[in-house]
Scaffold this motif. Structure first.
Motif, mmCIF file in Angstrom:
data_model
loop_
_atom_site.group_PDB
_atom_site.id
_atom_site.type_symbol
_atom_site.label_atom_id
_atom_site.label_comp_id
_atom_site.label_asym_id
_atom_site.label_seq_id
_atom_site.Cartn_x
_atom_site.Cartn_y
_atom_site.Cartn_z
ATOM 1 N N ASP A 46 -19.580 46.512 34.605
ATOM 2 C CA ASP A 46 -19.774 45.074 34.455
ATOM 3 C C ASP A 46 -20.267 44.504 35.778
ATOM 4 O O ASP A 46 -20.469 45.235 36.761
ATOM 5 C CB ASP A 46 -18.476 44.386 33.996
ATOM 6 N N ASP A 79 -16.433 50.751 31.723
ATOM 7 C CA ASP A 79 -15.788 50.901 30.423
ATOM 8 C C ASP A 79 -14.772 52.035 30.508
ATOM 9 O O ASP A 79 -15.003 53.045 31.206
ATOM 10 C CB ASP A 79 -16.809 51.249 29.341
ATOM 11 N N THR A 94 -14.117 47.537 27.092
ATOM 12 C CA THR A 94 -15.303 47.359 27.921
ATOM 13 C C THR A 94 -14.880 46.999 29.344
ATOM 14 O O THR A 94 -13.754 46.535 29.579
ATOM 15 C CB THR A 94 -16.200 46.233 27.381
#
Length: 176
Positions: free
Chosen positions: A23, A140, A145
């Protein structure tokens, strides 16, 4: 100044595709912004993996810090083999205490692993801990996630009273 910026595991090895999907693609830019504006003590922590196939193993290019840390002038640099920066090659708690540091600003990799663990231990030791969530990233894991894991870390740290969750702008421009 009684605050220290602690950058955790900002290493090239986390660019290895084997980690999977991550992310926060802006994490490194936000780390660079923190560094550019920080005027207090700076601590760089490096994960020195003992696993022979790890990109974070000492002697591998992946063990080196990312380019965003080039030019940084740290007051302390050390390695660790576990999640918490308080359990590394240096007694971080003693080092901070010897300098009268009571507040910690944390950023780095991975949000839900080493950053969260360091924040929890720091909170338990009585430090005022701020985690700069937009200057962290993770990957993840199992059926969650990276974004879900980051949000869970924020909830765990805030809800458990371990740390405040802040943004880079809160640190760089505290009066806004």
């Amino acid at each position: 100044m009684n605050s220290a910026l602690i950058l955790i595991d900002v290493q090239r090895g986390f660019d290895d595709p084997s980690w999977g999907r991550r992310d926060n693609p802006d994490a490194e830019a936000n780390i660079a912004r923190l560094l550019a504006h920080w005027r207090g003590p700076l601590v760089l922590v490096r994960h020195d993996s003992a696993k022979p196939d790890s990109p974070l193993r000492p002697g591998q290019d992946g063990n080196r810090f990312k380019p965003e840390l080039d030019g940084a002038r740290p007051d302390l640099v050390f390695g660790k083999r576990v999640n918490s920066a308080f359990h590394g090659e240096v007694d971080l708690h003693a080092w901070l205490g010897g300098r009268g540091i009571t507040d910690l600003v944390l950023a780095g990799v991975q949000t839900n692993m080493c950053v969260e663990t360091t924040a929890r231990v720091g909170g338990n030791l009585g430090y005022r801990v701020r985690v700069v969530l937009d200057a962290t990233f993770t990957f993840d894991l199992e059926d969650l996630t990276a974004g879900q894991l980051s949000r869970a870390t924020a909830a765990n740290l805030r809800g458990g009273g371990f740390a405040e969750i802040v943004r880079t702008d809160d640190v760089v421009h505290p009066d806004n």
